[in-house]
Design an enzyme around this catalytic site. Structure first.
Site, PDB file in Angstrom:
ATOM      1  N   CYS B  59      66.671  77.452 -21.941  1.00  0.00           N
ATOM      2  CA  CYS B  59      66.289  77.285 -20.539  1.00  0.00           C
ATOM      3  C   CYS B  59      66.053  78.616 -19.845  1.00  0.00           C
ATOM      4  O   CYS B  59      65.551  78.655 -18.726  1.00  0.00           O
ATOM      5  CB  CYS B  59      67.367  76.512 -19.791  1.00  0.00           C
ATOM      6  SG  CYS B  59      67.648  74.892 -20.508  1.00  0.00           S
ATOM      7  N   TYR B 443      83.595  70.838   4.263  1.00  0.00           N
ATOM      8  CA  TYR B 443      82.799  71.323   5.379  1.00  0.00           C
ATOM      9  C   TYR B 443      83.353  72.625   5.950  1.00  0.00           C
ATOM     10  O   TYR B 443      84.522  72.746   6.259  1.00  0.00           O
ATOM     11  CB  TYR B 443      82.745  70.282   6.502  1.00  0.00           C
ATOM     12  CG  TYR B 443      82.292  70.866   7.807  1.00  0.00           C
ATOM     13  CD1 TYR B 443      81.057  71.508   7.894  1.00  0.00           C
ATOM     14  CD2 TYR B 443      83.095  70.817   8.944  1.00  0.00           C
ATOM     15  CE1 TYR B 443      80.640  72.084   9.085  1.00  0.00           C
ATOM     16  CE2 TYR B 443      82.685  71.391  10.142  1.00  0.00           C
ATOM     17  CZ  TYR B 443      81.455  72.031  10.211  1.00  0.00           C
ATOM     18  OH  TYR B 443      81.048  72.603  11.376  1.00  0.00           O
TER      19      TYR B 443
END
Lengths: 564, 564
Positions: B59, B443
């Site tokens: 890759c 968050y």
């Protein structure tokens, strides 16, 4: 002065409309109000808030202090006027709800500007009263230059002091997220920052070895951190001058008190709203309190921890928004939307280091009665050959009996929010560690290793659970250095640069030939950078008949070396 | 020349040891071999590979061509010598397995250097033969300057041409991941790049509107993309000079053929190993083929799609590694480890744009017989007030009847791998869209919005499923422009800069007052930047008795405007 004489009744525009009163106007309050209005545009919704601002970005305040967020207006998501225009909701800022009359179904509200009292009748009442920083009752806490960081006003005042060059030295009291973020932001403004924390390490919700990793990093960045230290008083005349702890005195022009927040429950408690074991308002999964037509959402309300099924309290903006949506749907369209619980998932950026957590810590898992197995596994966040990859360390905590994943912590300069969100999602569905190992995650060199950090960590933990390998944690190793035979399995060069105190060096490739240098009867710990060489040496020593061997969880990077 | 005379028997070091032969030495082959050896250190494991390299980063090849990865050695994870040293596994590079004798349990192998034949007996045989680029049988495909990008040798040759300045113009044939990555990397080296794709859009596995978003971005970056165009021949004498399609001729010094890969199954097929419906080797969840003691792993083997439960084939490094570990455990320690299936989760970076996908596309979901509902939802990847946030668009595909999440695609300059991994994890556990909405994700302003993009997308989709709102996709809108009443609900300034052809402008705040400008009987589509203003206008028009209204899924940014 009698209140009654000044009381005005708030009628709204349409006497016949359903009347909704929301007390509190930050995340949960505005979210609930807006969702109700969207579900039922005929409802009359008002928000009452003591604050001058609504809907502000509480989590952005440290970054405003540091100047990362430049303008005050960027912090304020919506002005009351804009909010009204878009949503049709009336907002009463600088208005304090002082009493709820649950029989009459109204709220007595004081206009903080005019001192006038107003009565707001409601059909449904939503408590979104939030939380307030706890300030311990120490001498000097009211001196000028002493702040909490909770509201836009707090941040404005601190930023002004910093902008004016009035701050050379600051002390942050408390090593939680907000304290650490403020410490970083003050340091980035060129201010000398000391941080005092009462317990053994910063980041109290994290396990010790992960927290110490972050703590060492913060120290290297130049924050002076004093743990196991209690602040006794703040000294100064009018303006704060120093912080006195049980061990030292620290000069300071600015003191940030950041030892935690407490839910604002008084107005609820007075009328018999049930308070949960965590001290926050008890709600069911529909966000209803024990009193009909009264709901609670956001930082004032309690949650259920999805792992333990028990009450927990995580005052966080992400949870506040979800509670607001659920309450809004249930009130606005008589739905039965639910929020089953949360995991206390959190993340923090500390300079270039990131730390995140979800579910139970090892400590909390044991406290909750689980027999746990853990793994502490370093890995890269991207392909090792792709420029800009960084190391992260994953700690996984699972139930030894069921293999259920109970929690995780990820720390490092690399991406930590992605793996923690993956694991949080898996925990939500009661995943076992074997499930984590098999996840089909997105791979390309700029984004991940082919075997992502989460999969590698799960594989290591599976190896431990199946008895393929035994581990010892870095803190346990440090506490038992003198009793153990420690073998550094890295190459000689790495060994010479630095190793665990007392370790001898046998590179894993030479372990067959040199095994006779080791005492077969002695408890042996194999160490290397990441754990892989130690694992290979472990297999070879097992083959040679060694029985009492372990590898160091997390490798050398997770070991808490003393700072010089 | 008779083979027999040259045949040598490979005995290994210990005649009594269990003999394991692995054919193929990239990801799956080396992973399987190493895991077997770790599980059972007494086994004699050999790897046979045609290639000169093992364990290389397939890759990473496009990034080596582009110079992002500077050195060849960074691509090669391990040399055969290092691999032997660390694992104790013998690697025969430049050796081709030419025949399996399943009765005698041995493999005939040709040494490609000496032409000598060797026999490798096995107790267990692992097929990790990989896949080979498919090159269509067109004239000129063997000209110099025409390459596939699959092996380190391919990449070395292309990089050399580029480094020597021999390439001014390149044509990439095929708009899949590798083709696009190579196109980007060549462009970054200052080469003019054209890309030819047979179907309607690049990124064939993606749905059209998401793919077109990426395609427009690539065009803006300066790649000339020709879709619905077929390459007929390559022209040149000795060296390629141009590419002839059914619509034009394109000059090229370098042609990259990247129209897909095919599993290498011949050696397996010859002895009756079952080939699945996808054309790859059929294996069960333990990686066993239909022939006892023969396993298949990696790109040559078939998978099960976890959503459909049906065979699928996703030749990917991440899956190869997982298959290798499962086979390794089952062979090395007679375990019963399983890989139940995969989701085809993938991600690609195209300049600064990222695109990721998991599960079924809308197209594939319909093909598989699902009745689907979708949402296309723009959001920011970080708090909107935190510097450096970027937009991403999430497409969610769910089963209309069960609300089960079937797939997702995320595209944009922001972080896309995190949301796709979250959704992939959720799909693995049969999540419903309502579950996604309630996830407790990490968050903090530097990492996420308080309501993360995944949660926002799930909420929009829930609104559609519960009938709160109806949507129309950007492609469908474009195809029906003349029939529809289109209302741009943004402010006048935004409208003036550019809008959907034929749209009139009524900002959502004015919709009550100006609703009489609209034809109530006509099918109406509300558009805005992100979807929120359109949603607010939608609610107001519903209240006013409009019935046939829809909002534009994904907002203006997802609409496929014509390039100039």
């Amino acid at each position: 002065m009698s209140k009654k004489r000044f009381i005005k009744l708030y009628r709204g525009e349409n006497r016949m409309a359903e009347k909704i009163v929301v007390i509190g106007g930050v995340a949960a309050g505005t979210k609930t109000a807006a969702k109700i209005k969207r579900e039922n545009s005929k409802a009359e919704v008002v928000i009452i808030t003591k604050d001058a601002h609504i809907s502000y970005a509480g989590c952005g305040l440290p970054y405003y202090i540091g100047g990362v967020i430049e303008e005050e207006r960027e912090l304020v998501v919506k002005t009351p006027e804009d909010f009204k225009l878009v949503t049709g909701i009336d907002v009463f800022t600088k208005h304090e709800a002082v009493k709820i009359n649950k029989e009459e179904k109204n709220v007595e509200v004081k206009d903080l500007t005019t001192e006038e009292m107003k009565i707001f009748p409601y059909d449904k009442l939503i408590l979104a009263t939030g939380a307030t920083p706890f300030v311990p009752p120490i001498e000097g806490k009211n001196l000028s230059g002493v702040f909490s960081v909770r509201t836009v006003s707090d941040a404005l005042k601190i930023r002004e002091m910093v902008d004016n060059g009035a701050v050379k030295k600051a002390v942050v009291v408390g090593g939680g997220f907000i304290g650490l973020e403020v410490a970083e932001n003050l340091h980035e403004r060129g201010i000398g920052v000391a941080l005092v924390e009462l317990i053994d390490h910063i980041l109290p919700p994290f396990d010790e070895e992960v927290a110490l990793y972050a703590q060492n990093y913060m120290c290297e960045e130049g924050i002076n951190i004093y743990t196991r230290e209690k602040v006794l008083s703040l000294v100064g005349d009018e303006k704060v001058k120093k912080v006195v702890t049980d061990k030292r005195e620290i000069e300071a022009d600015l003191v940030i008190m950041s030892v935690g927040v407490r839910p604002n429950i008084n107005i609820a408690k007075e009328i018999g709203v049930e308070i949960g074991v965590t001290g926050a308002i008890a709600v069911n999964e529909h966000m209803e309190t024990n009193i009909k037509d009264i709901y609670a959402v956001g930082d004032c309300a309690e949650h259920v921890n999805l792992v333990t099924g028990k009450p927990a309290w995580y005052p966080m903006g992400s949870t506040a928004n979800k509670m607001g949506r659920v309450a809004g749907i249930n009130i606005g369209s008589e739905g039965k939307d639910t929020l089953k619980g949360v995991l206390g998932t959190t993340v923090v950026k500390l300079f270039k280091l990131n730390a995140a957590k979800t579910g139970l810590s090892e400590r909390d898992a044991k406290k909750a009665g689980f027999e746990v197995e853990t793994a502490l596994v370093p890995a890269n966040d991207k392909a090792h050959y792709y420029p800009g990859y960084r190391e992260i360390i994953t700690k996984l905590i699972v139930d030894k009996n069921t293999h259920r994943v109970l929690g995780a912590q990820v720390v490092g300069e690399g991406v930590v929010d992605k793996p923690i969100d993956i694991i949080a999602t898996a925990i939500t569905f009661d995943a076992k560690v074997e499930d984590l190992e098999k996840l089909d995650l997105a791979y390309a060199p700029p984004f991940s290793m082919a075997m992502s950090s989460t999969i590698v960590a799960a594989s290591v933990l599976t190896n431990k659970l199946t008895g393929r390998v035994k581990g010892i944690g870095p803190i346990a190793l440090k506490n038992r250095l003198s009793e153990l035979q420690i073998v550094d399995t890295r190459d000689e060069g790495s060994f010479m640069i630095g190793t665990i105190p007392g370790a001898i060096n046998i590179p894993s490739g030479e372990i067959y030939m040199r095994a006779d240098e080791l005492d077969k009867e002695k408890e042996t710990v194999l160490v290397c950078k990441l754990g892989k060489n130690a694992y290979l040496a472990y297999i070879k020593l097992k083959e040679l008949g060694f029985e009492d061997i372990k590898i160091l969880d997390g490798g050398m990077n997770a070991y808490p070396f003393e700072r010089e």
